[in-house]
Design a protein around this motif. Structure first.
Motif, PDB file in Angstrom:
ATOM      1  N   SER A   1     -72.533  -0.269  16.954  1.00 39.86           N
ATOM      2  CA  SER A   1     -72.990  -0.302  15.563  1.00 39.86           C
ATOM      3  C   SER A   1     -71.968  -1.029  14.682  1.00 39.86           C
ATOM      4  N   PHE A   2     -72.349  -2.209  14.290  1.00 44.69           N
ATOM      5  CA  PHE A   2     -71.545  -2.975  13.352  1.00 44.69           C
ATOM      6  C   PHE A   2     -72.182  -2.746  11.983  1.00 44.69           C
ATOM      7  N   VAL A   3     -71.454  -1.982  11.132  1.00 45.44           N
ATOM      8  CA  VAL A   3     -72.036  -1.482   9.895  1.00 45.44           C
ATOM      9  C   VAL A   3     -71.583  -2.327   8.705  1.00 45.44           C
ATOM     10  N   GLY A   4     -72.547  -2.715   7.903  1.00 48.56           N
ATOM     11  CA  GLY A   4     -72.207  -3.341   6.637  1.00 48.56           C
ATOM     12  C   GLY A   4     -72.542  -2.374   5.517  1.00 48.56           C
ATOM     13  N   THR A   5     -71.582  -2.074   4.638  1.00 50.18           N
ATOM     14  CA  THR A   5     -71.846  -1.081   3.610  1.00 50.18           C
ATOM     15  C   THR A   5     -70.859  -1.257   2.454  1.00 50.18           C
ATOM     16  N   THR A   6     -70.844  -0.305   1.550  1.00 52.94           N
ATOM     17  CA  THR A   6     -69.907  -0.325   0.417  1.00 52.94           C
ATOM     18  C   THR A   6     -68.794   0.691   0.696  1.00 52.94           C
ATOM     19  N   PRO A   7     -67.675   0.606  -0.049  1.00 53.90           N
ATOM     20  CA  PRO A   7     -66.535   1.499   0.233  1.00 53.90           C
ATOM     21  C   PRO A   7     -66.889   2.992   0.125  1.00 53.90           C
ATOM     22  N   ASP A   8     -67.895   3.358  -0.689  1.00 54.51           N
ATOM     23  CA  ASP A   8     -68.275   4.764  -0.844  1.00 54.51           C
ATOM     24  C   ASP A   8     -68.687   5.406   0.483  1.00 54.51           C
ATOM     25  N   TRP A   9     -69.167   4.573   1.403  1.00 54.27           N
ATOM     26  CA  TRP A   9     -69.695   5.051   2.684  1.00 54.27           C
ATOM     27  C   TRP A   9     -68.670   5.882   3.464  1.00 54.27           C
ATOM     28  N   PHE A  10     -67.401   5.432   3.377  1.00 57.20           N
ATOM     29  CA  PHE A  10     -66.361   6.129   4.165  1.00 57.20           C
ATOM     30  C   PHE A  10     -66.221   7.585   3.742  1.00 57.20           C
TER      31      PHE A  10
ATOM     32  N   SER B   1     -74.014   8.748  21.994  1.00 57.74           N
ATOM     33  CA  SER B   1     -73.351   7.537  21.519  1.00 57.74           C
ATOM     34  C   SER B   1     -71.922   7.854  21.101  1.00 57.74           C
ATOM     35  N   ASP B   2     -71.068   6.850  21.264  1.00 63.04           N
ATOM     36  CA  ASP B   2     -69.668   7.004  20.907  1.00 63.04           C
ATOM     37  C   ASP B   2     -69.517   6.611  19.442  1.00 63.04           C
ATOM     38  N   SER B   3     -69.266   7.592  18.596  1.00 59.54           N
ATOM     39  CA  SER B   3     -69.179   7.258  17.162  1.00 59.54           C
ATOM     40  C   SER B   3     -67.882   6.537  16.821  1.00 59.54           C
ATOM     41  N   ASN B   4     -66.965   6.442  17.781  1.00 60.71           N
ATOM     42  CA  ASN B   4     -65.740   5.669  17.541  1.00 60.71           C
ATOM     43  C   ASN B   4     -65.906   4.190  17.917  1.00 60.71           C
ATOM     44  N   ASP B   5     -67.050   3.910  18.542  1.00 57.85           N
ATOM     45  CA  ASP B   5     -67.318   2.521  18.931  1.00 57.85           C
ATOM     46  C   ASP B   5     -68.054   1.844  17.773  1.00 57.85           C
ATOM     47  N   THR B   6     -67.309   1.582  16.705  1.00 57.04           N
ATOM     48  CA  THR B   6     -67.952   1.067  15.498  1.00 57.04           C
ATOM     49  C   THR B   6     -67.016   0.091  14.770  1.00 57.04           C
TER      50      THR B   6
ATOM     51  N   ILE C   1     -58.934  -7.773  10.334  1.00 60.43           N
ATOM     52  CA  ILE C   1     -58.941  -6.304  10.460  1.00 60.43           C
ATOM     53  C   ILE C   1     -57.983  -5.736   9.427  1.00 60.43           C
ATOM     54  N   VAL C   2     -58.521  -4.882   8.549  1.00 57.37           N
ATOM     55  CA  VAL C   2     -57.660  -4.285   7.522  1.00 57.37           C
ATOM     56  C   VAL C   2     -57.295  -2.842   7.843  1.00 57.37           C
ATOM     57  N   GLY C   3     -58.075  -2.207   8.682  1.00 56.32           N
ATOM     58  CA  GLY C   3     -57.748  -0.809   8.982  1.00 56.32           C
ATOM     59  C   GLY C   3     -58.403  -0.330  10.264  1.00 56.32           C
ATOM     60  N   VAL C   4     -57.906   0.797  10.738  1.00 58.43           N
ATOM     61  CA  VAL C   4     -58.497   1.449  11.912  1.00 58.43           C
ATOM     62  C   VAL C   4     -58.896   2.859  11.495  1.00 58.43           C
ATOM     63  N   LEU C   5     -60.115   3.230  11.842  1.00 59.84           N
ATOM     64  CA  LEU C   5     -60.615   4.560  11.456  1.00 59.84           C
ATOM     65  C   LEU C   5     -59.971   5.661  12.295  1.00 59.84           C
ATOM     66  N   ASP C   6     -59.966   6.855  11.742  1.00 57.92           N
ATOM     67  CA  ASP C   6     -59.501   8.033  12.477  1.00 57.92           C
ATOM     68  C   ASP C   6     -60.467   8.334  13.608  1.00 57.92           C
ATOM     69  N   GLU C   7     -59.928   8.976  14.630  1.00 53.51           N
ATOM     70  CA  GLU C   7     -60.794   9.388  15.735  1.00 53.51           C
ATOM     71  C   GLU C   7     -61.780  10.453  15.226  1.00 53.51           C
ATOM     72  N   LYS C   8     -63.008  10.338  15.677  1.00 49.40           N
ATOM     73  CA  LYS C   8     -64.019  11.305  15.261  1.00 49.40           C
ATOM     74  C   LYS C   8     -64.741  11.821  16.494  1.00 49.40           C
ATOM     75  N   SER C   9     -65.063  13.120  16.489  1.00 47.65           N
ATOM     76  CA  SER C   9     -65.722  13.682  17.676  1.00 47.65           C
ATOM     77  C   SER C   9     -67.094  13.053  17.841  1.00 47.65           C
TER      78      SER C   9
ATOM     79  N   GLN D   1     -61.741   3.678  16.689  1.00 50.04           N
ATOM     80  CA  GLN D   1     -60.709   3.871  17.708  1.00 50.04           C
ATOM     81  C   GLN D   1     -61.064   3.196  19.033  1.00 50.04           C
ATOM     82  N   THR D   2     -62.314   3.309  19.445  1.00 52.67           N
ATOM     83  CA  THR D   2     -62.724   2.757  20.734  1.00 52.67           C
ATOM     84  C   THR D   2     -62.550   1.245  20.748  1.00 52.67           C
ATOM     85  N   VAL D   3     -62.948   0.605  19.639  1.00 56.53           N
ATOM     86  CA  VAL D   3     -62.830  -0.849  19.540  1.00 56.53           C
ATOM     87  C   VAL D   3     -61.365  -1.251  19.588  1.00 56.53           C
ATOM     88  N   ALA D   4     -60.510  -0.473  18.855  1.00 59.32           N
ATOM     89  CA  ALA D   4     -59.090  -0.778  18.817  1.00 59.32           C
ATOM     90  C   ALA D   4     -58.493  -0.688  20.215  1.00 59.32           C
ATOM     91  N   GLU D   5     -58.893   0.328  20.966  1.00 61.76           N
ATOM     92  CA  GLU D   5     -58.354   0.508  22.314  1.00 61.76           C
ATOM     93  C   GLU D   5     -58.842  -0.587  23.258  1.00 61.76           C
TER      94      GLU D   5
END
Lengths: 238, 398
Positions: free
Chosen positions: B117-126, B194-199, B181-189, B155-159
């Motif tokens: 899932s390559f997500v396009g959104t606004t900063p509020d989404w986070f 689907s792997d929610s870290n693969d984003t 790349i400006v940031g890496v998201l925290d790991e999420k369960s 995280q998955t993409v970063a790894e």
């Protein structure tokens, strides 16, 4: 002898198994007195009721009719816990099948009756070792039953029977499972015990075993068929 | 004969039959441990479900279009999203994030990785989707306005792409365009399949430019001011949506609102059913374990009826024989049960088929209690029966 009370006084004892048509009279009016210090052998063919008599004498079983006085006490009137006390204090029983507690050392087996009488551990151990010494097995004290020969196991069983210094030593075919050499070992122990004044009653179907006793009682179909005193000049001389 | 003496007898009885004692304890151990662990796994998976759902954010609403594809007029558009951000008509809405989601391939120095899932959104989404940044920074509203090609990866993409190195500041190629790349998201369960870290998350303007095009939005994520106000917010946005996206001629509404708190409720119910099911399985295994304990205790004591006969013939009072066997049964059940609890506690530290077990204290008490009671009862009962026999009957017993 006449003045002393008989150790064993059995009067008109009968034991009936089953009911109705399948009734078996294993004992049919047996009367028997045994004085202190006697060495009595009971013989009889298979089914003559000798084992039944022995079990009743040992307070392991109860008679259907009749009175049984052991050292003057009528055991048929005793409660379960009093019977346990009698078995523990007055009777030493030797079984044909040895009946040692498995996987338990010889000395622990011999100590068992003393433990049930509430004796302290140190005193118990001392007496058990003494009893094992009497039967010539002091050096096998720590062996377990399966490390001992049949004759040795039976001598451990004899030591266990005499360790409480009972009034009566009962042996139910003690040599029935033994070879001639082991038989001789065990009978020698009985001879020695008789020599120091113990009262011994044993059951056997072997003539030569019965021949060593002072008195021979024969049972036939649950009745006493003969009761004779025997001389043992040979043995006493030896 | 005093109590310590009887205890010593019981211990000697147990040690004289080491193999049998060990097997009996093993039977009880397995029975107890199986029940505790089964319930713990059930409880653990129920808790994991609840955690995942609350991680999604319980105060969000997801608006989706019911008409498939980007049919003109029917789908969600940025205009609809803007309309939802209305302080008058929808006062309980904190933020609205339009979302376009697509799959894409990220390439970095020859190695590539398919992002589901390559997500396009606004900063509020986070904030709304409860997805804080781990390292680096999130993209800003300015980035979104300028359609800057920046991306925040999971995280998955970063790894996968940058094993061992810090990806912040590096550039990846997505759909022919370079993204920084400006940031890496925290790991999420992860929620199940689907792997929610693969984003990877980028400004919606940039994603539309490069990848998704200017069709309909995938969904709109609406965040309520408070988790208690989710239902109110849902009514408010429904009113707006009814105006903006009129129902089709056959009466079916053009949109669908997914309420996270409703989802949570449903999932909790599912989890409860799951726990009940596992409880039933545990009850059956407790029964089976109990029968096993019964069996071994009966066999043990029956086998020793002869020994009881010998002891009685030597003058053991009934009370002493019974106490010895009861103490033996107690020791076996308590030690076996205790080891079972220990085994279950150790076992629960490891995750079992992807589930981290969570021990339910009542299951420990129940399984231990039942096992010990069964052990005592079926160890004590035959011993009592044998001790009551005449010595000769016990001796003849085969």
């Amino acid at each position: 002898m006449a003045s002393t009370r008989p150790v064993l006084d059995v009067r008109d004892l009968s034991k009936v198994y089953g009911a109705g048509e399948t009734t078996v009279r294993a004992l049919d009016g047996v009367s028997l007195q045994v004085e202190r210090g006697a060495y009595l052998a009971i013989m009889g063919s298979s089914g003559s009721g000798k084992s039944t008599l022995m079990n009743i004498l040992g307070c392991l079983d109860i008679p259907t009719h009749g009175r049984y006085l052991l050292d003057g006490v009528d055991v048929s009137r005793l409660t379960d816990s009093q019977l346990a006390l009698v078995r523990n204090r007055l009777i030493g029983f030797v079984f044909q099948a040895f009946n040692l507690i498995p996987r338990t050392s010889a000395v622990a087996n011999v100590e068992l009756p003393l433990a049930y009488s509430g004796m302290r551990a140190a005193e118990r151990r001392r007496r058990a070792m003494f009893a094992l010494d009497v039967v010539g097995l002091a050096d096998r004290a720590e062996h377990e039953p399966n490390q001992l020969s049949g004759g040795q196991q039976q001598r451990v069983a004899v030591a266990r029977a005499l360790v409480t210094e009972p009034a009566l030593l009962l042996a139910d075919e003690p040599t029935g499972n033994l070879d001639s050499h082991s038989t001789e070992e065990v009978l020698t122990v009985f001879d020695d015990l008789h020599a120091v004044g113990r009262t011994i009653v044993l059951i056997t179907h072997e003539e030569e075993v019965g021949a060593r006793a002072d008195r021979l009682v024969k049972l036939f179909d649950g009745r006493v068929s003969s009761d004779v005193r025997q001389d043992h000049l040979g043995r006493h001389a030896a | 004969m005093n109590a310590t003496e009887i205890l010593r007898f019981a211990l000697r009885g147990l040690s004289a039959n080491k193999l049998r004692s060990v097997l009996t304890m093993l039977g009880i151990l397995i029975g107890v441990a199986a029940v505790i662990l089964l319930v713990a796994v059930g409880n653990g998976s129920a808790q994991a479900i609840a955690d995942r759902i609350s991680a999604l954010g319980t105060n969000t609403l997801t608006v989706m279009s019911t008409s498939r594809g980007s049919s003109s007029g029917g789908g969600l558009s940025l205009k609809v999203a803007e309309a939802l951000q209305d302080p008058v008509l929808a006062p309980d809405v904190r933020s609205v994030s339009p979302v376009v989601s697509t799959s894409a391939t990220l390439t970095y120095e020859g190695s590539d990785h398919d992002v589901s899932s390559f997500v396009g959104t606004t900063p509020d989404w986070f904030g709304a989707s409860n997805f804080p940044v781990g390292s680096g920074a999130l993209f800003t509203a300015d980035d979104e306005a300028q359609a800057r090609r920046v991306v925040v990866i999971g995280q998955t993409v970063a790894e996968e792409l940058f094993a061992g190195t810090d990806p912040v500041g590096l550039q990846v190629t997505v759909g022919g365009a370079l993204f920084t790349i400006v940031g890496v998201l925290d790991e999420k369960s992860s929620s199940g399949f689907s792997d929610s870290n693969d984003t990877a998350v980028a400004p919606i303007s940039a994603v539309r430019q490069v990848l998704a095009g200017y069709g309909a939005l995938s969904s709109i994520l609406v965040e309520a001011r408070d988790s208690d106000l989710v239902d109110t917010a849902e009514t408010e946005i429904a009113t707006i949506l009814d105006q903006k996206m009129p129902a089709s001629s056959d009466g079916t509404t053009a949109y669908r609102i997914q309420n996270a708190s409703q989802l949570l409720e449903t999932q909790t119910e599912t989890a409860d059913t799951f726990t009940t099911l596992l409880g039933a399985v545990a009850a059956i295994s407790l029964l089976v374990g109990g029968i096993g304990i019964t069996n071994i205790m009966l066999v043990t004591v029956t086998e020793r009826t002869r020994e009881i006969g010998i002891r009685k013939a030597l003058g053991a009072p009934r009370r002493v024989v019974l106490s010895q066997f009861l103490i033996e049964a107690t020791l076996l059940s308590v030690i076996g049960g205790g080891l079972g609890v220990a085994a279950a506690l150790i076992g629960s530290r490891f995750s079992i088929v992807g589930v981290q077990p969570v021990i339910v204290p009542s299951s420990v008490a129940l399984s231990l209690g039942v096992s010990v009671l069964i052990g005592l009862f079926f160890g004590g009962l035959p011993a009592a029966r044998a001790a009551r026999l005449r010595p000769i009957d016990a001796l003849r017993y085969e």
